[in-house]
Design an enzyme around this catalytic site. Structure first.
Site, mmCIF file in Angstrom:
data_model
loop_
_atom_site.group_PDB
_atom_site.id
_atom_site.type_symbol
_atom_site.label_atom_id
_atom_site.label_comp_id
_atom_site.label_asym_id
_atom_site.label_seq_id
_atom_site.Cartn_x
_atom_site.Cartn_y
_atom_site.Cartn_z
ATOM 1 C CG HIS A 1 -4.596 4.316 -0.433
ATOM 2 N ND1 HIS A 1 -3.568 3.407 -0.488
ATOM 3 C CD2 HIS A 1 -4.993 4.490 -1.709
ATOM 4 C CE1 HIS A 1 -3.351 3.078 -1.751
ATOM 5 N NE2 HIS A 1 -4.210 3.705 -2.498
ATOM 6 C CG ASP B 1 -1.872 1.181 1.223
ATOM 7 O OD1 ASP B 1 -1.489 2.264 0.731
ATOM 8 O OD2 ASP B 1 -3.006 1.022 1.687
ATOM 9 C CG HIS B 2 1.232 4.131 -3.257
ATOM 10 N ND1 HIS B 2 0.096 3.613 -3.814
ATOM 11 C CD2 HIS B 2 1.095 5.474 -3.291
ATOM 12 C CE1 HIS B 2 -0.690 4.606 -4.166
ATOM 13 N NE2 HIS B 2 -0.121 5.749 -3.861
#
Ligand code: NAD
Length: 484
Positions: A240, A177-178
């Site tokens: 996110h 999950d960047h």
């Protein structure tokens, strides 16, 4: 200030989908930046694996072009680009077929870290995982990196976890999950757990509410048909925003280690209350000033998919009982801005006579643009005329506070890939975390699907539907301005 770069061990990184959009925009330019910084060693290699026919030279050209198109100032480092592309190879592979796998096996070295980035559609994860074992390409130390979306509900996420678990242990699986790779997100933990100042106040005695906003100015054009099956809840909130909420709300882990951190995050997700329907506002952008509407972008004139969502959530534990967490995210909003704001309670009693204003301390953690942290404090307005109070921000914009080094703030993807090579899972989602997030999300989505709820229209370029403003107004609060 000189940033310290510790080189990682030599590796062979295979990127399945190495010719795709994500690889070209993020992964490959990011790896080049790590190479340039000295972190990716000369003895490391990157192997593109995708469906199209291509040789090593073709892939090297593709990567040169990707750096030229998507790289930052490093795109001018022509000599280094050439040294970097020498480390690139390409193997044509159809994930569903049998061709190319033995060639890949023969190319891989035994004495380096082996990592496999699945930058392909999730429907291919199982086929790739299976063949990596069948052709004895992966070993017990190998790592796999999987991209979002990780399922579209609890059932599909469980199935995906089960598929991967047939071939890999949890310690080998890196669910990316960047958002977790962003500098400020990690700084959130540094601020909370590295200072004595904040943690004593981090609870329902002192915090009035928390706001999390992730606003984008782009619409869904280009990926409209994919997005239309997903919507803001699945595309942004389940992963996110939920991760940001976990980091802000979790208990201090006893150590900054993968499972310690992830255990605490999991507890937050499990403590999230089901969200009541009147605490949810879904929106869809409308055409505005010549732009297209969501339905035009998605090419679905009857779409009920939300491009915006705002919600009021509660966490059922001692620390947060009674503290609302307002979260919102949307496309085609007035500015590109992501921030977490911790809004502290009003003073119980003001000693300053005649000061009617409501002074509040707010700690705002900005993820984009201008990553940084600011703390709103109340001070005396300078000059004569008695004690007039004003609120001013103590601003720590990283690019100002840290000087030129901050311009080199590592992009989320490259940081996370280096963590994979180091074998550090702290910033990756564990399987049970993902499932718990879906278990909370599913009933919310099922609720509006069952009721056939129609999202509220909002003008492109606005702050979302008016109902979202009402969600806070009803509680005597208001959203912070969305500023780019
Ligand atoms: P893309 O369509 O641009 O690229 C897909 C890649 O997969 C190509 O290299 C293609 O050759 C390869 N491929 C397709 N079918 C294959 C097969 N049968 N065997 C081997 N290779 C095959 O997609 P993308 O945008 O790069 O996305 C890749 C993954 O990353 C998707 O799961 C996507 O949801 C996820 N993702 C993408 C982004 C982004 O910004 N693009 C962001 C987050 C997550």
């Amino acid at each position: 200030m000189v940033s310290r770069v510790i080189p990682v061990d030599n590796f062979d990184l295979v990127i399945f989908g190495g010719t795709g959009d994500l690889a070209r925009r993020k992964i490959l330019p990011g790896l080049f930046r790590r190479f340039l910084s000295g972190q990716m060693t000369e003895g490391s290699r990157i192997i593109g694996a995708a469906r199209g026919e291509m040789d090593d030279e073709g892939f090297r050209t593709l990567v040169r072009e990707a750096i030229a198109e998507f790289g930052g100032r490093e795109k001018n480092e022509t000599d280094c680009i050439e040294r970097f592309v020498e480390r690139l190879h390409y193997v044509p592979i159809d994930a569903m077929g049998e061709g190319g796998w033995t060639q890949l096996r023969d190319l891989m070295r035994l004495d380096v870290v082996r990592a496999f980035y699945f930058s392909v559609a999730p429907s291919l994860f199982g086929a790739i995982a299976e063949r990596l074992h069948k052709y004895e390409i992966a070993n017990a130390d190998s790592r796999i990196v999987v991209e979002k979306p990780f399922g579209r509900d609890l059932a599909t996420a469980r199935a995906l976890n089960a598929t991967l678990a047939e071939h890999f242990n949890e310690t080998q699986i890196y669910r990316i999950d960047h958002y977790l790779g962003k500098e400020t997100v990690q700084n959130l933990m540094a601020v909370r757990f590295g200072n004595v100042l904040f943690e004593p106040l981090w609870n329902n005695h002192y915090v009035d509410h928390i706001q999390i906003t992730v606003a984008e100015t782009v619409g869904v054009g280009g990926r409209g048909s994919y997005y239309d099956k997903s919507g803001a809840m699945r595309d942004m909130v389940q992963n996110h925003l939920m991760q940001l909420l976990c980091l802000i709300a979790m208990e201090p882990p006893s150590k900054f280690e993968a499972d310690e951190v992830r255990n605490e995050k999991l507890k937050v997700i499990r403590a999230l209350q089901p969200v009541e329907n009147h605490h949810i506002v879904r929106g869809q952008y409308d055409a505005h000033e010549g732009g297209q509407s969501y339905r035009q972008d998605a090419e679905n004139p009857r779409s009920f998919t939300e491009s915006f969502i705002a919600m009021k959530c509660h966490i059922n534990n001692w620390r947060w009982a009674g503290v609302p967490f307002y979260i919102r995210t949307g496309k085609k909003m007035k500015a590109r801005s992501s921030e977490i704001a911790v809004v502290f309670k009003d003073l119980g009693h003001s000693i300053f006579e005649g000061d009617e204003a409501r002074h509040r301390n707010i700690l705002a953690i900005r993820l984009q643009p201008n990553e940084g942290i600011d703390l709103q404090v109340t001070i005396k307005e300078p000059g004569p005329g008695g004690m007039r109070l004003i609120d001013v921000p103590l601003d720590m914009t990283f690019s100002e506070a840290l000087g030129p080094d901050a311009e080199d703030v590592t992009d989320a993807y490259e940081r996370l890939i280096m963590d994979v090579i180091r074998g550090n899972q702290t910033l990756f989602m564990r399987g049970d975390e993902v499932e718990a997030a879906w278990a909370w999300t599913d009933p919310i989505i099922q609720g509006w699907e069952k009721r056939n709820d129609v999202p509220k229209l909002y003008d492109a370029g606005s702050a979302g539907p008016d109902d979202a403003l009402m969600l806070m107004h009803r509680d005597g609060r208001r959203w912070r301005d969305i500023k780019g």
